[in-house]
Enzyme design. Sequence first.
Site, PDB file in Angstrom:
ATOM      1  CG  ASP A  87      -2.108   0.897   1.044  1.00 38.88           C
ATOM      2  OD1 ASP A  87      -2.187   1.601   0.011  1.00 38.88           O
ATOM      3  OD2 ASP A  87      -2.974   0.902   1.935  1.00 38.88           O
ATOM      4  CB  ALA A  88       3.192   2.400  -2.291  1.00 39.02           C
ATOM      5  CE  LYS A  89      -4.184   4.782   0.240  1.00 38.55           C
ATOM      6  NZ  LYS A  89      -3.682   3.741   1.151  1.00 38.55           N
ATOM      7  NE  ARG A  90       5.932   5.585  -2.824  1.00 36.71           N
ATOM      8  CZ  ARG A  90       5.774   5.564  -1.503  1.00 36.71           C
ATOM      9  NH1 ARG A  90       4.646   5.958  -0.956  1.00 36.71           N
ATOM     10  NH2 ARG A  90       6.756   5.154  -0.724  1.00 36.71           N
ATOM     11  CB  THR A 114      -2.437   1.078  -3.479  1.00 39.43           C
ATOM     12  OG1 THR A 114      -1.501   1.639  -2.559  1.00 39.43           O
ATOM     13  CG2 THR A 114      -3.092  -0.146  -2.862  1.00 39.43           C
TER      14      THR A 114
END
Lengths: 264, 264
Positions: A87-90, A114
């Site tokens: 879960d990095a939401k980069r 993510t």
Amino acid sequence: MNCLTKLNGAARHNRSCLCIGLDPEPEKLPAGASVTDFCREIIGATYDLVCAYKPNIAFFEALGSSGWSVLKDVIEAVPRNIPVILDAKRGDIGNTARAYARAAFDELGADAVTVNPYLGRDSIEPFFEYRDKAVFVLCRTSNPGAADFQSIESNGKPLYQIVADKVETWNRYGNLGLVAGATQPSELKAIRDAHPTLPLLIPGVGAQGGSLELAVKYGSSGGGLAVISVSRQVIYASSGTDYSQAARAAALLLRDEINQYLAA
Amino acid sequence: MNCLTKLNGAARHNRSCLCIGLDPEPEKLPAGASVTDFCREIIGATYDLVCAYKPNIAFFEALGSSGWSVLKDVIEAVPRNIPVILDAKRGDIGNTARAYARAAFDELGADAVTVNPYLGRDSIEPFFEYRDKAVFVLCRTSNPGAADFQSIESNGKPLYQIVADKVETWNRYGNLGLVAGATQPSELKAIRDAHPTLPLLIPGVGAQGGSLELAVKYGSSGGGLAVISVSRQVIYASSGTDYSQAARAAALLLRDEINQYLAA
């Protein structure tokens, strides 16, 4: 093996749509437990009850210089038949997105990641070009501020639906999915109705207050996989030294409750 | 000291609106140079010509487990009167955003950070509550895919303008700014016209092709600071061992060209 094949395989094998979020906060760990040991024990106690683990990189970055190797150790502790969704939401421009993709997939060995859609297609493509990996694009998130921008409408369609529609058109390798929070069930339903087969990663039940029943009901209609992600309710089920047994008990309850709703 | 005071002070002291982006890619470094030495030498050769440095965390993550301490070493090499804007483009729900803020400000010692607005106010607040730090919110980015979502219109207003308007309303501590790319000058102008005093971080000139003249002209109208960020054109000005002298020469040209446009 394609990551989504692995995800579906783990879900079948463990009869589970539960994903455990690994968000270790040092001040919440039992006295004396290291982050690495804490996560490893949670994994060891639950790996037959989940379809995936989702470590959030923020909690490892907050550890400072040791965070990266702790995260790597935690990822390596996950049995290889269970996918790890980082879960990095980069989200960044092309050459930078490639560096982030290398970090997530080549350096850390995650199976999926993510990403944030705000920068558009060329910020996501370097991730989904890893065809054996999966990419979950933020669509409708579970937090209170999500509506600030995700719900603005253009020609009667909210931004999160515009994002979902674009992701479907970008899905030429079949390795894309969406993040859709459980805290807004009607919006989750609208996303699933419009995209029956895309896999959905659904956070927001448990500590964030979303209904598990509606998350399963709406998330799983249409045939696409619904991955229900729960973090605090499982990993902090006990603040004592029995945390791994307590996590197992919490995961078991959640898995069975999810399966009940799936059967209903 | 408030970070924006520091930024304005450095701009005045060095008569420079140039920010050098530190995006080290190992395969582009001269043979034998380590990432740490490369960045330190660039800093040592240019610190009297800039108002800020902007390391992009992606390129350090891509180094693997050593990346974090390399990044920390690089940040520590920046003279303390020059602010460090950590280009991280983070955005996550409240408790996770707090972990990212701790990582950027407390662990790494950055003065400012870039963040992604897609998750709304509560994803950004944990950053701007550090009142002595600054936060640059992505508004209109410089990449080709930016228009995919940032340009969709709601009631005649594009998303990037809606984001800019919200950021202005959130700016109660006076420590917010916007990221507005140079590759779309008319959109940069529209952002500046609507928000004359917010500091703007402007990437996209140089390797990305944006006009430096228009970036300065539109970015600086209204009185708010325009920080012109250039990376590859400076740090890879030479691929030989003279890279730091070449970087200095490139930075000097850019600073003077920016000042000419400011005086025009």
